[in-house]
Design a protein around this motif. Structure first.
Motif, PDB file in Angstrom:
ATOM      1  N   ALA A  86       5.308  13.979   1.734  1.00  0.00           N
ATOM      2  CA  ALA A  86       4.517  12.768   1.982  1.00  0.00           C
ATOM      3  C   ALA A  86       5.191  11.514   1.446  1.00  0.00           C
ATOM      4  CB  ALA A  86       3.128  12.911   1.380  1.00  0.00           C
ATOM      5  N   ASP A  87       5.805  11.590   0.281  1.00  0.00           N
ATOM      6  CA  ASP A  87       6.433  10.397  -0.283  1.00  0.00           C
ATOM      7  C   ASP A  87       7.627   9.948   0.546  1.00  0.00           C
ATOM      8  OD1 ASP A  87       7.734  12.669  -1.105  1.00  0.00           O
ATOM      9  OD2 ASP A  87       8.303  11.865  -3.065  1.00  0.00           O
ATOM     10  N   ASP A  88       8.346  10.895   1.131  1.00  0.00           N
ATOM     11  CA  ASP A  88       9.464  10.523   2.005  1.00  0.00           C
ATOM     12  C   ASP A  88       8.962   9.852   3.285  1.00  0.00           C
ATOM     13  OD1 ASP A  88      11.266  11.597   0.189  1.00  0.00           O
ATOM     14  OD2 ASP A  88      11.223  13.574   1.159  1.00  0.00           O
ATOM     15  N   LEU A  89       7.890  10.375   3.842  1.00  0.00           N
ATOM     16  CA  LEU A  89       7.317   9.767   5.051  1.00  0.00           C
ATOM     17  C   LEU A  89       6.757   8.381   4.759  1.00  0.00           C
ATOM     18  CD1 LEU A  89       5.521  12.853   6.619  1.00  0.00           C
ATOM     19  CD2 LEU A  89       7.656  11.801   7.336  1.00  0.00           C
TER      20      LEU A  89
ATOM     21  N   VAL B   6       1.295  12.556  -9.364  1.00  0.00           N
ATOM     22  CA  VAL B   6       0.694  13.865  -9.121  1.00  0.00           C
ATOM     23  C   VAL B   6       1.757  14.952  -9.107  1.00  0.00           C
ATOM     24  CG1 VAL B   6      -0.539  15.244  -7.387  1.00  0.00           C
ATOM     25  CG2 VAL B   6      -1.312  12.937  -7.927  1.00  0.00           C
ATOM     26  N   ILE B   7       2.904  14.681  -8.498  1.00  0.00           N
ATOM     27  CA  ILE B   7       3.987  15.670  -8.450  1.00  0.00           C
ATOM     28  C   ILE B   7       4.527  15.941  -9.844  1.00  0.00           C
ATOM     29  CG2 ILE B   7       6.360  16.028  -7.662  1.00  0.00           C
ATOM     30  CD1 ILE B   7       5.584  14.665  -5.047  1.00  0.00           C
ATOM     31  N   THR B   8       4.635  14.908 -10.659  1.00  0.00           N
ATOM     32  CA  THR B   8       5.149  15.074 -12.017  1.00  0.00           C
ATOM     33  C   THR B   8       4.192  15.908 -12.866  1.00  0.00           C
ATOM     34  OG1 THR B   8       6.256  12.943 -11.859  1.00  0.00           O
ATOM     35  CG2 THR B   8       5.973  13.838 -14.054  1.00  0.00           C
ATOM     36  N   LEU B   9       2.890  15.686 -12.712  1.00  0.00           N
ATOM     37  CA  LEU B   9       1.908  16.436 -13.493  1.00  0.00           C
ATOM     38  C   LEU B   9       1.753  17.874 -12.996  1.00  0.00           C
ATOM     39  CD1 LEU B   9      -0.866  13.734 -13.947  1.00  0.00           C
ATOM     40  CD2 LEU B   9       0.845  14.472 -15.600  1.00  0.00           C
ATOM     41  N   GLY B  10       1.928  18.086 -11.721  1.00  0.00           N
ATOM     42  CA  GLY B  10       1.788  19.426 -11.153  1.00  0.00           C
ATOM     43  C   GLY B  10       3.133  20.024 -10.817  1.00  0.00           C
ATOM     44  N   THR B  11       3.087  21.117 -10.102  1.00  0.00           N
ATOM     45  CA  THR B  11       4.331  21.773  -9.717  1.00  0.00           C
ATOM     46  C   THR B  11       4.610  21.651  -8.231  1.00  0.00           C
ATOM     47  OG1 THR B  11       3.139  23.857  -9.416  1.00  0.00           O
ATOM     48  CG2 THR B  11       4.135  23.450 -11.583  1.00  0.00           C
ATOM     49  N   ALA B  12       3.701  21.074  -7.481  1.00  0.00           N
ATOM     50  CA  ALA B  12       3.858  20.969  -6.031  1.00  0.00           C
ATOM     51  C   ALA B  12       4.792  19.818  -5.677  1.00  0.00           C
ATOM     52  CB  ALA B  12       2.508  20.749  -5.369  1.00  0.00           C
ATOM     53  N   ASP B  13       5.556  20.027  -4.630  1.00  0.00           N
ATOM     54  CA  ASP B  13       6.434  18.977  -4.102  1.00  0.00           C
ATOM     55  C   ASP B  13       6.075  18.779  -2.632  1.00  0.00           C
ATOM     56  OD1 ASP B  13       8.352  17.043  -4.176  1.00  0.00           O
ATOM     57  OD2 ASP B  13      10.034  18.407  -3.844  1.00  0.00           O
ATOM     58  N   THR B  14       5.965  17.527  -2.220  1.00  0.00           N
ATOM     59  CA  THR B  14       5.533  17.248  -0.848  1.00  0.00           C
ATOM     60  C   THR B  14       6.559  16.390  -0.122  1.00  0.00           C
ATOM     61  OG1 THR B  14       4.367  15.224  -1.425  1.00  0.00           O
ATOM     62  CG2 THR B  14       3.112  17.268  -1.561  1.00  0.00           C
TER      63      THR B  14
ATOM     64  N   VAL C  42       0.838  -1.204   0.000  1.00  0.00           N
ATOM     65  CA  VAL C  42       0.000   0.000   0.000  1.00  0.00           C
ATOM     66  C   VAL C  42       0.873   1.253   0.000  1.00  0.00           C
ATOM     67  CG1 VAL C  42      -1.629   1.337   1.392  1.00  0.00           C
ATOM     68  CG2 VAL C  42      -1.994  -1.103   1.059  1.00  0.00           C
ATOM     69  N   CYS C  43       1.896   1.266   0.843  1.00  0.00           N
ATOM     70  CA  CYS C  43       2.782   2.432   0.900  1.00  0.00           C
ATOM     71  C   CYS C  43       3.478   2.667  -0.436  1.00  0.00           C
ATOM     72  CB  CYS C  43       3.823   2.259   2.008  1.00  0.00           C
ATOM     73  SG  CYS C  43       3.158   2.414   3.662  1.00  0.00           S
ATOM     74  N   LEU C  44       3.950   1.609  -1.060  1.00  0.00           N
ATOM     75  CA  LEU C  44       4.631   1.770  -2.348  1.00  0.00           C
ATOM     76  C   LEU C  44       3.671   2.235  -3.439  1.00  0.00           C
ATOM     77  CD1 LEU C  44       7.049  -1.297  -2.306  1.00  0.00           C
ATOM     78  CD2 LEU C  44       7.568   1.104  -1.845  1.00  0.00           C
ATOM     79  N   THR C  45       2.426   1.773  -3.395  1.00  0.00           N
ATOM     80  CA  THR C  45       1.427   2.218  -4.365  1.00  0.00           C
ATOM     81  C   THR C  45       1.125   3.698  -4.196  1.00  0.00           C
ATOM     82  OG1 THR C  45       0.444   0.014  -4.393  1.00  0.00           O
ATOM     83  CG2 THR C  45      -0.903   1.819  -5.225  1.00  0.00           C
ATOM     84  N   VAL C  46       0.953   4.135  -2.957  1.00  0.00           N
ATOM     85  CA  VAL C  46       0.657   5.543  -2.698  1.00  0.00           C
ATOM     86  C   VAL C  46       1.857   6.423  -3.074  1.00  0.00           C
ATOM     87  CG1 VAL C  46       0.082   7.214  -0.892  1.00  0.00           C
ATOM     88  CG2 VAL C  46      -1.060   5.014  -0.948  1.00  0.00           C
ATOM     89  N   ILE C  47       3.067   5.940  -2.827  1.00  0.00           N
ATOM     90  CA  ILE C  47       4.253   6.693  -3.249  1.00  0.00           C
ATOM     91  C   ILE C  47       4.238   6.874  -4.766  1.00  0.00           C
ATOM     92  CG2 ILE C  47       6.767   6.571  -3.511  1.00  0.00           C
ATOM     93  CD1 ILE C  47       6.866   5.283  -0.732  1.00  0.00           C
ATOM     94  N   GLY C  48       3.895   5.823  -5.496  1.00  0.00           N
ATOM     95  CA  GLY C  48       3.809   5.934  -6.958  1.00  0.00           C
ATOM     96  C   GLY C  48       2.746   6.919  -7.398  1.00  0.00           C
ATOM     97  N   LEU C  49       1.589   6.899  -6.740  1.00  0.00           N
ATOM     98  CA  LEU C  49       0.526   7.844  -7.080  1.00  0.00           C
ATOM     99  C   LEU C  49       0.923   9.286  -6.766  1.00  0.00           C
ATOM    100  CD1 LEU C  49      -2.602   5.854  -5.862  1.00  0.00           C
ATOM    101  CD2 LEU C  49      -1.896   6.294  -8.218  1.00  0.00           C
TER     102      LEU C  49
END
Length: 98
Positions: free
Chosen positions: A54-57, A44-52, A33-40
């Motif tokens: 969340a993927d590191d956590l 989203v980060i690639t399509l947008g300009t925001a960086d979070t 689940v964690c790896l799937t959410v990281i991929g999602l």
């Protein structure tokens, strides 16, 4: 005889093994689940300009679940009840650390 249980490893041993099996299955599912959410999130980060952050956590969370999964597998493979208790304590410690 075949099918008999060791007197020292009665019902408690079976319950300990059940707990290890549940920890093993849930923690390995949570790694997925964690790896799937990281991929999602990466999509989203690639399509947008925001960086979070969340993927590191989630990556740290996935690592903790992986450690828990490996420890529960190790506890299932151990022969002694005392070692199984020790491994289970390590698992609980790794799950409650974040």
């Amino acid at each position: 005889m075949k099918g008999e249980t060791h007197p020292k490893r009665g019902v408690n041993s079976h319950l300990e093994q059940d707990i290890c099996i549940h920890i093993f299955t849930v923690s390995s599912a949570m790694v997925g689940v964690c790896l799937t959410v990281i991929g999602l999130i990466r999509v989203v980060i690639t399509l947008g300009t925001a960086d979070t952050l969340a993927d590191d956590l989630l990556a740290a969370d996935a690592l903790l679940f992986l450690i828990s999964s490996l420890l529960s597998y190790w506890a299932l493979r151990s022969r002694g009840l005392r070692r199984m208790h020790r491994h289970k304590k390590l698992q609980m410690g790794s799950l409650s650390s974040p």
